[in-house]
Design an enzyme around this catalytic site. Structure first.
Site, PDB file in Angstrom:
ATOM      1  N   GLU A 219      37.363 -21.151  13.930  1.00 46.86           N
ATOM      2  CA  GLU A 219      36.677 -22.338  13.375  1.00 46.86           C
ATOM      3  C   GLU A 219      37.369 -23.592  13.884  1.00 46.86           C
ATOM      4  OE1 GLU A 219      34.290 -22.336  11.134  1.00 46.86           O
ATOM      5  OE2 GLU A 219      34.067 -20.148  11.353  1.00 46.86           O
TER       6      GLU A 219
ATOM      7  N   PRO B 198      33.377 -30.223  18.548  1.00 42.73           N
ATOM      8  CA  PRO B 198      32.140 -30.870  18.264  1.00 42.73           C
ATOM      9  C   PRO B 198      32.243 -32.042  17.554  1.00 42.73           C
ATOM     10  CG  PRO B 198      32.285 -29.003  17.197  1.00 42.73           C
ATOM     11  CD  PRO B 198      33.565 -29.026  18.166  1.00 42.73           C
TER      12      PRO B 198
ATOM     13  N   ARG C 176      35.477 -35.161  39.696  1.00 42.09           N
ATOM     14  CA  ARG C 176      34.483 -35.771  40.801  1.00 42.09           C
ATOM     15  C   ARG C 176      34.750 -37.296  41.224  1.00 42.09           C
ATOM     16  NH1 ARG C 176      29.785 -33.743  41.965  1.00 42.09           N
ATOM     17  NH2 ARG C 176      28.883 -35.695  41.993  1.00 42.09           N
TER      18      ARG C 176
ATOM     19  N   ASP D   1      25.480 -41.227  41.947  1.00 39.51           N
ATOM     20  CA  ASP D   1      24.987 -40.190  41.003  1.00 39.51           C
ATOM     21  C   ASP D   1      24.253 -41.011  39.633  1.00 39.51           C
ATOM     22  OD1 ASP D   1      25.640 -37.850  41.956  1.00 39.51           O
ATOM     23  OD2 ASP D   1      27.881 -37.881  41.184  1.00 39.51           O
TER      24      ASP D   1
HETATM   25  N1  SAH Z   1      34.055 -25.222  13.008  1.00 39.08           N
HETATM   26  C1  SAH Z   1      33.897 -26.108  14.060  1.00 39.08           C
HETATM   27  C2  SAH Z   1      33.550 -25.267  15.311  1.00 39.08           C
HETATM   28  C3  SAH Z   1      34.316 -24.393  15.926  1.00 39.08           C
HETATM   29  S1  SAH Z   1      33.732 -23.890  17.617  1.00 39.08           S
HETATM   30  C4  SAH Z   1      33.101 -27.234  13.688  1.00 39.08           C
HETATM   31  O1  SAH Z   1      32.055 -27.011  13.138  1.00 39.08           O
HETATM   32  O2  SAH Z   1      33.478 -28.314  14.100  1.00 39.08           O
HETATM   33  C5  SAH Z   1      35.171 -23.470  18.436  1.00 39.08           C
HETATM   34  C6  SAH Z   1      35.765 -24.315  18.976  1.00 39.08           C
HETATM   35  O3  SAH Z   1      34.895 -24.743  20.368  1.00 39.08           O
HETATM   36  C7  SAH Z   1      36.030 -25.640  18.740  1.00 39.08           C
HETATM   37  O4  SAH Z   1      37.302 -25.592  18.012  1.00 39.08           O
HETATM   38  C8  SAH Z   1      35.790 -26.547  19.830  1.00 39.08           C
HETATM   39  O5  SAH Z   1      37.197 -26.463  20.544  1.00 39.08           O
HETATM   40  C9  SAH Z   1      35.137 -26.032  20.897  1.00 39.08           C
HETATM   41  N2  SAH Z   1      33.614 -26.463  20.795  1.00 39.08           N
HETATM   42  C10 SAH Z   1      32.554 -26.339  20.197  1.00 39.08           C
HETATM   43  N3  SAH Z   1      31.607 -26.943  20.490  1.00 39.08           N
HETATM   44  C11 SAH Z   1      31.823 -27.881  21.139  1.00 39.08           C
HETATM   45  C12 SAH Z   1      31.450 -29.472  21.454  1.00 39.08           C
HETATM   46  N4  SAH Z   1      30.225 -29.525  21.426  1.00 39.08           N
HETATM   47  N5  SAH Z   1      32.371 -30.190  22.392  1.00 39.08           N
HETATM   48  C13 SAH Z   1      33.577 -29.796  22.570  1.00 39.08           C
HETATM   49  N6  SAH Z   1      34.244 -28.338  22.209  1.00 39.08           N
HETATM   50  C14 SAH Z   1      33.509 -27.617  21.373  1.00 39.08           C
END
Ligand code: SAH
Length: 245
Positions: free
Chosen positions: A116, A89, A154, A169
């Protein structure tokens, strides 16, 4: 197009690859996708992929060794990838332009986080880029990786049956897609726009372009502001503006 996906939940990823256009692309040989179980790259008896965070606090952190080993093994057996992507994220926001770029690389490795997230050193050690699918947190990188694989796939010729549909698209031309209708022409008191039944291809094309412009103007003016518009589009936008007043 080659993808290697590293995950602690290979079945979850395989399930997502087993249906629809992506599965067809794999069957056709246009897509070459391998799913790797991260636990295969552990050395201890418990095949552990996570450990407690230095500094304390809640949750677990993905250990660096298995992830780095997985990347090394992939480079050796599958060739050096054009990019290693860590789903996170905290990454740059994934969008259609990014999908086009990744498609041009030919081979992409995707590392799925859990818990995490990963030990920060993995990013430097494997030269990874971080990509996010949006400003929300899901529990793992598997669904985000499937989103990236699907969006890139795609665009690979031969994956979507009708290449033209991909070109039309949303986002492909910087605009949202026009509305779509199918039979019956009248349904529950709602009629299909008559021009679509007219058989006049020129009129249909113009109506669709105008509908796409109107929709983008209404819902995503930010996209319209940067879209490449030609003189015909300007005329259509003037019409839309006049009809609104
Ligand atoms: N503690 C981290 C979140 C971990 S969630 C933070 O706050 O940044 C666990 C995993 O889910 C992440 O390591 C990632 O690989 C995936 N993930 C969660 N949300 C995501 C998003 N919006 N985009 C891409 N990967 C995501």
């Amino acid at each position: 197009m080659k993808f290697d996906i590293v995950t602690i939940f290979p079945r979850m990823v395989e399930a997502g690859l087993a249906e629809g256009v992506v599965s067809r692309g794999i069957a056709n040989g246009v897509l070459d996708i391998r799913v790797h179980d991260l636990r295969e790259f552990t050395a201890d008896r418990h095949r552990s992929v996570d450990d407690v965070p230095y500094g304390g606090g809640p949750g677990m952190v993905m250990k660096p060794e298995p992830l780095v080993k997985a990347c090394t093994a992939i480079a050796e057996t599958r060739g050096t990838p054009g990019a290693v992507i860590v789903l996170s994220p905290q990454g740059r926001r994934f969008d259609q332009a990014e999908a086009v770029r990744l498609g041009g690389l030919g081979h992409v490795v995707l590392l799925c986080g859990r818990y995490e997230g990963m030990d920060e050193r993995v990013l430097e050690l494997v030269g990874a880029e971080e990509l996010s699918i949006g400003d929300y947190v899901v529990s793992g990188g598997e669904l985000p990786a499937l989103v990236v694989v699907d969006a890139v796939s795609r665009l690979v010729p031969g994956v979507v049956g009708d290449g033209q549909s991909v070109e039309e698209d949303s986002f492909a031309r910087g605009l949202l897609d026009h509305p779509h209708y199918t039979r019956p022409a009248a349904f529950a008191g709602h009629d299909v726009p008559p021009v679509l039944l007219s058989g006049h291809h020129g009129d249909v094309r113009r109506w669709r372009r105008k509908a796409a412009l109107a929709r983008t103007l209404e819902r995503r003016p930010d996209l319209l502001a940067v879209a490449e518009l030609d003189a015909d589009d300007r005329v259509l936008l003037d019409e839309i503006a006049n009809e609104r007043t």
